[in-house]
Design a protein around this motif. Structure first.
Motif, short mmCIF file in Angstrom:
data_model
loop_
_atom_site.label_atom_id
_atom_site.label_comp_id
_atom_site.label_asym_id
_atom_site.label_seq_id
_atom_site.Cartn_x
_atom_site.Cartn_y
_atom_site.Cartn_z
N THR A 13 0.83 -1.20 0.00
CA THR A 13 0.00 0.00 0.00
C THR A 13 0.87 1.26 0.00
N MET A 14 1.94 1.24 0.79
CA MET A 14 2.85 2.39 0.80
C MET A 14 3.41 2.65 -0.59
N VAL A 15 3.84 1.56 -1.22
CA VAL A 15 4.48 1.68 -2.52
C VAL A 15 3.51 2.22 -3.56
N ILE A 16 2.28 1.74 -3.50
CA ILE A 16 1.30 2.20 -4.48
C ILE A 16 0.89 3.63 -4.18
N LEU A 17 0.79 3.94 -2.90
CA LEU A 17 0.44 5.31 -2.52
C LEU A 17 1.48 6.28 -3.05
N GLY A 18 2.73 5.93 -2.94
CA GLY A 18 3.79 6.84 -3.37
C GLY A 18 3.97 6.85 -4.88
N GLY A 19 3.63 5.76 -5.52
CA GLY A 19 3.88 5.62 -6.96
C GLY A 19 4.87 4.51 -7.18
N LEU A 20 4.50 3.53 -8.02
CA LEU A 20 5.35 2.36 -8.20
C LEU A 20 6.74 2.74 -8.71
N GLY A 21 7.75 2.23 -8.06
CA GLY A 21 9.12 2.46 -8.51
C GLY A 21 9.67 3.81 -8.07
N ASN A 22 8.85 4.59 -7.42
CA ASN A 22 9.23 5.96 -7.07
C ASN A 22 9.90 5.99 -5.70
N VAL A 23 11.16 6.38 -5.66
CA VAL A 23 11.93 6.36 -4.41
C VAL A 23 11.34 7.35 -3.40
N ALA A 24 11.15 8.59 -3.85
CA ALA A 24 10.56 9.58 -2.95
C ALA A 24 9.16 9.13 -2.54
N GLY A 25 8.47 8.52 -3.48
CA GLY A 25 7.11 8.05 -3.21
C GLY A 25 7.08 7.00 -2.11
N ALA A 26 8.06 6.11 -2.12
CA ALA A 26 8.09 5.07 -1.09
C ALA A 26 8.25 5.69 0.29
N VAL A 27 9.12 6.69 0.39
CA VAL A 27 9.32 7.36 1.67
C VAL A 27 8.04 8.08 2.09
N LEU A 28 7.47 8.79 1.13
CA LEU A 28 6.22 9.50 1.41
C LEU A 28 5.13 8.53 1.84
N GLY A 29 5.00 7.42 1.11
CA GLY A 29 3.97 6.43 1.43
C GLY A 29 4.13 5.91 2.85
N ALA A 30 5.36 5.62 3.22
CA ALA A 30 5.59 5.11 4.58
C ALA A 30 5.28 6.18 5.62
N ALA A 31 5.73 7.41 5.35
CA ALA A 31 5.49 8.47 6.32
C ALA A 31 3.99 8.68 6.51
#
Ligand SMILES: Nc1ncnc2c1ncn2[C@@H]1O[C@H](COP(=O)(O)OP(=O)(O)OP(=O)(O)O)[C@@H](O)[C@H]1O
Ligand SMILES: [Mg+2]
Lengths: 612, 304
Positions: free
Chosen positions: A555-573
């Motif tokens: 869910t974090m990964v999809i929230l941030g955008g697949l493959g997106n490094v900044a997105g993964a951090v944002l998703g987790a936060a």
């Protein structure tokens, strides 16, 4: 320990067939659904759980007679199935193929969590009103419930056969399964077919849940996860979409499990199923009964990940955000807040790892929590049992997770699409089961206690600021490395595999090599993350990193955008930080994640920052 | 005619196919097919829909393995070799239905074509090779950076071949391109591999007459540069203008082979096309890829 007379073996056989029958009720539904919609329905286990609870209500609260209970369960779950199809899947008909798969995962989380909120997570007894006599045969015995289960199994198979063979709608179902487009052109109402199939499959699944509840006289809100997986395994053994194959596969799986328990003991039960699954996927991906080798149907181009235009953060913004994050403890001093954010950064490591394999390479892993577990155990045991200093144990654990994770997933490298998800899910379960059973190494169910904290020069880093800073610094370092990786030739090579693996191969991209690389890097990052968690938590066991953590990561990964490094951090936060900060009650959290996942898939599949 | 044919056959065959066969269940998609392509030659494979042309390409390029027969490439038996190994040997192909990497930019698509030429990917030793590659990608020493720069410049050069069609779109994701432009990207990607043999599967499918004419010129240019090409094409006038030799397939087998003009008047060829499709609406130029049918009616023209 091994039974020497025939009697117990007969019992094991009967038990295996009974359980097989229950799996068959699940697997047949999954096969029907796969047949018409080419979807492996991960929500099926949850429907089974709902069936058990409807049954529990009928039996204990309403005291309905057994036949009425069965009809109510079938009707209730049939309705649920139709609703799932309508709200969860039909809107995604033209979405990339990953979308419906994720939707069924989201639905399953929502159903399981709702049941937990409504009925509490504790198991409940589901008594049968059946007589308790048993018929002795040849040293073994058969009870009334065994016969009922057999009867329901055979009866449902008969009804289903009749429906598919002799009714107009059944004919439409078969036509759709054969060739969806052709059926549609011949005037078949494909939506109606889908709805019907979901209803029938779910009714069967619900009845299966009821029977299992009665058989073991216990039900709980999480019973669906394992059962759904077993149904999928059984279906794969028989060949996906193959209804008679699903029945045969189920009986076989029931027997394998039953004999396996006889030989090795109960705690290994699930291991057999998942090992069987991996073997089948690798050796006979088309099922035991398929004959010829088949090529994947063409074209597969761009069907998995939605096209998108990522939002690119300017460099200065990234630096500013990183600096602000690093400076935060100077301004904010509440330990609780820092701890929460520190935890979010640890989860961000998991998301970073997952976004590389699921996003960049397109291998949607559903067992990613297993990598955390490997890292956590490796580091703890290295520190405790081998006396390795914690600072060294953490990167070593990363290496262990990289090597072990890649080796475990390696057999699944030849799989594509949904099969990768199933295989990784099974690998995740296998990791948990091995941790649970390999007591001499992992201390089994007791878990590992007294894990030493991270310390520098003999000074343990346990205060609020360090719990925040250490994960953040590690996270920033890995995020920078991963961005650098994605900017190199490897970035485009990995993404090419995701976009079209056939075309990539034709241009010399060795899939195993690059999938292996991606999983190794991802394993290292997640392994270090898991190791840090272990040293901060000081206690871990096989349930510290359960399957829902994998779903959360996705869910974090999809929230941030697949493959997106900044997105993964944002998703987790967002997903770890916000619920905590708003003090959302812990029991609602998974439900929130499930709903977020569903909404994202439906309304913003590219996530907040976009697929890269 | 046989003499003429013999003379036009160059000495050293680059690709030799013998008795190639592939069954799909009861269907024999390719049936004992033999074929040679000489160095620098442009050979076209034509035939009605379902004749087995694409299957033949899949067998040559290693995406599919034959049930019988052999493929020899530059004198080396490559039967059953994987697609990635064949690419490394210098075999590039385009796909009938277009398979660009949708979320990659045009430039990155072309650069993937140069994948096999990267020095970082060369060490094939298990475990060590990939780790070296990872280290090179992360550390990026000057030599790696220089190579990347060189390949980028070259990729842009290749793209410039297509005039103003692609150059302004270098950084656009491939999914945003028109159908014709995706076909161009595919060819650019194939050229970036520096192929010894180029397989083109209906490069002009779905292109309008102007675009088709452009593509014809481009292929002609490639041929003039000495590139060896095996071409599948339904547009017969293009085949007639470009080919050194034409091979006609039907039901998986070769039914005719020879110089373009000779093949066009071969009764067996005409029969094959007429047998498959009634003379009818030729939609060669509708600019839409109708997938299966439609194009097949076109070759009937040669019966006039
Ligand atoms: N993977 C497959 N499985 C089963 N049958 C296949 C497969 N691929 C191709 N075929 C069959 O093999 C035959 C040859 O197909 P192929 O695609 O090679 O034809 P083609 O000459 O390229 O036709 P077209 O001009 O339409 O592109 C067809 O009947 C097709 O249906
Ligand atoms: Mg073709």
């Amino acid at each position: 320990m091994l039974p020497t007379t025939l009697g117990p073996w007969l019992d094991y056989t009967i038990n295996g067939l009974v359980i097989g029958n229950i799996y068959a009720l699940l697997a047949v539904g999954l096969a029907l659904i796969f047949g018409v919609s080419h979807l492996i329905n991960f929500a099926h286990g949850s429907v089974y759980m709902v069936g058990a609870y409807i049954g529990w209500l009928c039996v204990t609260k309403l005291a309905l007679p057994l036949p009425v209970t069965f009809v109510t369960v079938a009707a209730g779950c049939g309705l649920l199935g139709a609703v799932i199809e309508r709200v969860g899947l039909r809107p995604l008909r033209n979405a990339p193929r990953i979308a419906p798969l994720l939707a069924t995962i989201g639905l399953s989380v929502v159903l399981d969590q709702s049941a937990q909120l409504l009925f509490s997570p504790d198991p409940r007894a589901l008594p049968t009103q059946l007589p308790t006599w048993r018929i002795a045969i040849g040293g073994g015995s058969i009870g009334a419930l065994d016969l009922l289960i057999a009867g329901v199994g055979i009866g449902s198979a008969g009804l289903l056969y009749g429906f598919l063979r002799f009714t107009k709608l059944g004919w439409a179902v078969r036509a759709t399964a054969l060739d969806r487009d052709a059926a549609q052109q011949c005037g078949v109402d494909v939506d109606k077919v889908n709805r019907t199939v979901f209803a029938i499959a779910s009714a069967l699944g619900g009845v299966s849940g009821l029977l299992v509840g009665m058989y073991y006289n216990t039900i709980d809100p999480n019973m669906g996860f394992q059962a759904g997986l077993k149904g999928i395994v059984a279906q794969l053994i028989g060949g996906v979409g193959n209804v008679p194959g699903a029945i045969a596969g189920s009986l076989l799986l029931g027997l394998i499990e039953s004999y396996g328990i006889a030989l090795f003991g109960t705690s290994y039960r699930n291991l057999f199923a998942f090992v069987a699954l991996i073997l089948i996927l690798v050796l006979r991906p088309n099922g035991l009964f398929a004959r010829a080798r088949r090529l994947p149907p063409e074209p597969l181009t761009g069907t998995f990940i939605a096209p998108s235009r990522p939002l690119v953060l300017p460099k200065w913004a990234v630096w500013a955000l990183a600096a602000a994050a690093l400076a935060l403890p100077l301004v904010v001093q509440q330990p609780y807040l820092l701890q929460t954010l520190g935890n979010a950064w640890l989860y961000a490591l998991l998301a970073l790892s997952l976004t590389l394999v699921a996003g960049t390479v397109g291998q949607v892993s559903l067992g990613h929590a297993g990598l955390l577990a490997i890292g956590a155990y490796a580091s703890s045991l290295l520190a405790l049992d081998a006396g390795v200093p914690v600072l060294l144990a953490v990167p070593l654990a990363g290496l262990v997770a990289a090597a072990l994770g890649t080796a475990l997933v390696y057999p699944a490298f030849r799989l594509r699409g949904h099969y990768v998800s199933i295989a990784t899910l099974a690998v995740g379960e296998i990791v948990t089961l091995v941790i649970l059973n390999w007591e001499s190494l992992t201390r089994g169910p007791i878990g590992v206690t007294g894990i030493p904290p991270l310390s520098v020069a003999g000074k343990p880093l346990v205060s609020g600021q360090w719990v925040y800073w250490v994960p953040l610094v590690v996270l920033l370092a890995f995020a920078a490395l991963q961005s650098r990786l994605l900017n190199s030739h490897l970035g485009r090579t990995l993404r090419a595999i995701r976009e079209d693996d056939v075309a990539a191969r034709s241009y010399g991209v060795d899939l195993n090599r690059y999938k292996g690389l991606a999983f190794a890097v991802a394993g290292f990052i997640a392994g270090v993350g898991g190791a840090l968690m272990a040293h901060f938590y000081s206690y871990i066991n096989h349930e510290t990193f359960p399957a829902p953590v994998s779903m959360l990561a996705l869910t974090m990964v999809i929230l941030g955008g697949l493959g997106n490094v900044a997105g993964a951090v944002l998703g987790a936060a967002v997903l770890v930080g916000l619920p905590e900060l708003f003090r959302a009650a812990a029991e609602y959290r998974m439900l929130i994640y499930g709903v977020v996942l569903l909404l994202l898939i439906r309304f913003r599949p590219q996530g907040l920052l976009g697929t890269v | 005619m046989a003499d003429q044919l013999k003379n036009s056959l160059p000495k050293k065959p680059l690709l030799e196919i013998a008795g190639l066969t592939r069954h799909f269940g009861g269907l024999t998609a390719v049936n004992g097919l033999s074929l040679t392509v000489g160095q620098g030659e442009l050979v076209s494979v034509i035939g009605p829909n379902g004749a087995g042309k694409t299957t033949l390409f899949n067998l040559i390029s290693g995406l599919d393995a034959p049930d019988a027969g052999s493929v020899t490439f530059e004198g080396r038996d490559v039967t059953g070799l994987s697609a990635e190994r064949l690419a490394a040997l210098g075999l590039a192909r385009s796909f009938q239905h277009g398979r660009v990497f949708g979320n990659l930019s045009v430039l990155d698509n072309v650069l993937v074509g140069a994948h096999t030429r990267l020095r970082a990917v060369k060490p094939r030793i298990p475990l060590v090779g990939p780790l070296v590659e990872l280290a090179l990608a992360l550390i990026r020493p000057p030599s790696v950076r220089a190579e990347e720069e060189r390949l980028r410049a070259e990729a842009k050069e290749i793209v410039r071949m297509f005039g103003e069609r692609l150059t302004p779109r270098l950084d656009k994701p491939a999914h945003s391109l028109s159908y014709a432009n995706r076909r161009r990207v595919e060819i650019a990607r194939a050229l970036a591999l520096h192929p010894r043999l180029l397989l083109l599967d209906e490069p002009t499918a779905g292109m309008n007459p102007t675009e088709t004419a452009e593509m014809l010129e481009i292929i002609r240019g490639l041929k003039a540069r000495g590139l060896t090409i095996l071409l599948i094409e339904h547009k017969l006038d293009l085949v007639m203008q470009l080919s050194d030799r034409v091979v006609v397939m039907d039901h998986g087998a070769r039914i005719a082979e020879g110089l373009p003009a000779a093949v066009a008047s071969d009764p067996a060829v005409i029969e094959a096309y007429l047998g498959h499709k009634a003379v009818g609406a030729a939609n060669q130029d509708t600019g839409q890829d109708t997938g299966q049918d439609g194009d097949a009616a076109v070759p009937v023209r040669i019966a006039h």
